[in-house]
Motif scaffolding. Structure first.
Motif, PDB file in Angstrom:
ATOM      1  N   PHE A 141      47.076  -7.950  42.228  1.00 28.87           N
ATOM      2  CA  PHE A 141      47.415  -9.254  41.654  1.00 28.87           C
ATOM      3  C   PHE A 141      48.908  -9.309  41.313  1.00 28.87           C
ATOM      4  O   PHE A 141      49.614 -10.224  41.698  1.00 28.87           O
ATOM      5  N   VAL A 142      49.389  -8.292  40.612  1.00 26.76           N
ATOM      6  CA  VAL A 142      50.794  -8.259  40.196  1.00 26.76           C
ATOM      7  C   VAL A 142      51.716  -8.173  41.408  1.00 26.76           C
ATOM      8  O   VAL A 142      52.758  -8.829  41.448  1.00 26.76           O
ATOM      9  N   SER A 143      51.320  -7.394  42.419  1.00 17.38           N
ATOM     10  CA  SER A 143      52.181  -7.242  43.598  1.00 17.38           C
ATOM     11  C   SER A 143      52.313  -8.543  44.384  1.00 17.38           C
ATOM     12  O   SER A 143      53.268  -8.708  45.137  1.00 17.38           O
ATOM     13  N   GLU A 144      51.389  -9.459  44.209  1.00 16.25           N
ATOM     14  CA  GLU A 144      51.433 -10.719  44.956  1.00 16.25           C
ATOM     15  C   GLU A 144      51.971 -11.887  44.129  1.00 16.25           C
ATOM     16  O   GLU A 144      51.988 -13.022  44.601  1.00 16.25           O
ATOM     17  N   LEU A 145      52.434 -11.623  42.907  1.00 15.05           N
ATOM     18  CA  LEU A 145      53.018 -12.676  42.081  1.00 15.05           C
ATOM     19  C   LEU A 145      54.391 -13.077  42.598  1.00 15.05           C
ATOM     20  O   LEU A 145      55.119 -12.247  43.153  1.00 15.05           O
ATOM     21  N   SER A 146      54.739 -14.325  42.377  1.00 17.22           N
ATOM     22  CA  SER A 146      56.101 -14.753  42.686  1.00 17.22           C
ATOM     23  C   SER A 146      57.036 -14.084  41.675  1.00 17.22           C
ATOM     24  O   SER A 146      56.595 -13.618  40.615  1.00 17.22           O
ATOM     25  N   ALA A 147      58.313 -14.045  41.978  1.00 14.00           N
ATOM     26  CA  ALA A 147      59.280 -13.433  41.065  1.00 14.00           C
ATOM     27  C   ALA A 147      59.251 -14.140  39.710  1.00 14.00           C
ATOM     28  O   ALA A 147      59.319 -13.494  38.657  1.00 14.00           O
ATOM     29  N   GLN A 148      59.117 -15.452  39.737  1.00 10.83           N
ATOM     30  CA  GLN A 148      59.079 -16.214  38.478  1.00 10.83           C
ATOM     31  C   GLN A 148      57.833 -15.869  37.664  1.00 10.83           C
ATOM     32  O   GLN A 148      57.916 -15.637  36.457  1.00 10.83           O
ATOM     33  N   ASP A 149      56.668 -15.808  38.319  1.00 11.18           N
ATOM     34  CA  ASP A 149      55.434 -15.473  37.603  1.00 11.18           C
ATOM     35  C   ASP A 149      55.481 -14.032  37.083  1.00 11.18           C
ATOM     36  O   ASP A 149      55.000 -13.737  35.989  1.00 11.18           O
ATOM     37  N   GLU A 150      56.064 -13.139  37.860  1.00 14.67           N
ATOM     38  CA  GLU A 150      56.197 -11.751  37.428  1.00 14.67           C
ATOM     39  C   GLU A 150      57.065 -11.668  36.170  1.00 14.67           C
ATOM     40  O   GLU A 150      56.748 -10.941  35.224  1.00 14.67           O
ATOM     41  N   HIS A 151      58.137 -12.443  36.146  1.00 17.10           N
ATOM     42  CA  HIS A 151      59.021 -12.477  34.988  1.00 17.10           C
ATOM     43  C   HIS A 151      58.267 -13.001  33.759  1.00 17.10           C
ATOM     44  O   HIS A 151      58.367 -12.418  32.670  1.00 17.10           O
ATOM     45  N   VAL A 152      57.502 -14.073  33.920  1.00 11.80           N
ATOM     46  CA  VAL A 152      56.730 -14.641  32.807  1.00 11.80           C
ATOM     47  C   VAL A 152      55.715 -13.621  32.306  1.00 11.80           C
ATOM     48  O   VAL A 152      55.569 -13.410  31.093  1.00 11.80           O
ATOM     49  N   LEU A 153      55.014 -12.957  33.210  1.00  8.10           N
ATOM     50  CA  LEU A 153      54.026 -11.954  32.812  1.00  8.10           C
ATOM     51  C   LEU A 153      54.690 -10.810  32.056  1.00  8.10           C
ATOM     52  O   LEU A 153      54.182 -10.354  31.025  1.00  8.10           O
ATOM     53  N   HIS A 154      55.837 -10.362  32.549  1.00  5.87           N
ATOM     54  CA  HIS A 154      56.569  -9.291  31.875  1.00  5.87           C
ATOM     55  C   HIS A 154      56.948  -9.706  30.448  1.00  5.87           C
ATOM     56  O   HIS A 154      56.784  -8.942  29.495  1.00  5.87           O
ATOM     57  N   GLN A 155      57.435 -10.942  30.292  1.00  2.00           N
ATOM     58  CA  GLN A 155      57.794 -11.452  28.961  1.00  2.00           C
ATOM     59  C   GLN A 155      56.576 -11.495  28.041  1.00  2.00           C
ATOM     60  O   GLN A 155      56.651 -11.098  26.878  1.00  2.00           O
TER      61      GLN A 155
END
Length: 137
Positions: free
Chosen positions: A107-121
């Motif tokens: 799931f995480v590997s297929e996130l967009s860069a923006q979604d990955e950033h939001v998830l990290h935050q």
């Protein structure tokens, strides 16, 4: 609402569960509770009024919508907002998977860069605590 033709089978009927999702989407998009007639107007296709009533009744029985008496009928609204509903569905799916780590990693590997950033935050804001640590609080 836009027509989601890809969700229809060869018979032209909506895929299983699709109508429930469409009804919920119509309710989430509304400014307040709606009678079945207004829900029907917001849906694509030529659905019978009784079909919409049946779907609303099923959603009510499942606890996904609440209804309030208004005049001789009911008005309906979602029991939870769209984000809460989607999060619950995601949790339910994960509970049935033996290798949750693999699913989450994919799931995480297929996130967009923006979604990955939001998830990290979001994970940083929650201190990275696991479910077990949250229960102890």
């Amino acid at each position: 609402m836009e027509d989601r033709g890809e969700a229809r089978g060869a018979t032209g009927r909506r895929a299983r569960g699709r109508l429930e999702n469409d009804v919920l989407a119509a309710l989430w998009a509304a400014d307040g509770p709606l009678p079945a007639r207004r829900v029907r107007e917001r849906l694509t296709g030529d659905l019978a009024y009784t079909t919409v009533l049946t779907i609303l009744s099923r959603l009510h029985d499942k606890g996904m919508v609440v209804r309030h008496r208004e005049g001789r009928g009911y008005v309906y609204e979602p029991a939870r907002d769209e984000a809460s509903h989607t999060a619950q569905r995601m949790r339910s799916l994960l509970e049935g998977i033996p290798d949750r780590e693999a699913v989450l990693a994919r799931f995480v590997s297929e996130l967009s860069a923006q979604d990955e950033h939001v998830l990290h935050q979001l994970l940083s804001e929650h201190g990275g605590h696991g479910e077990g640590e949250r229960r102890k609080r």
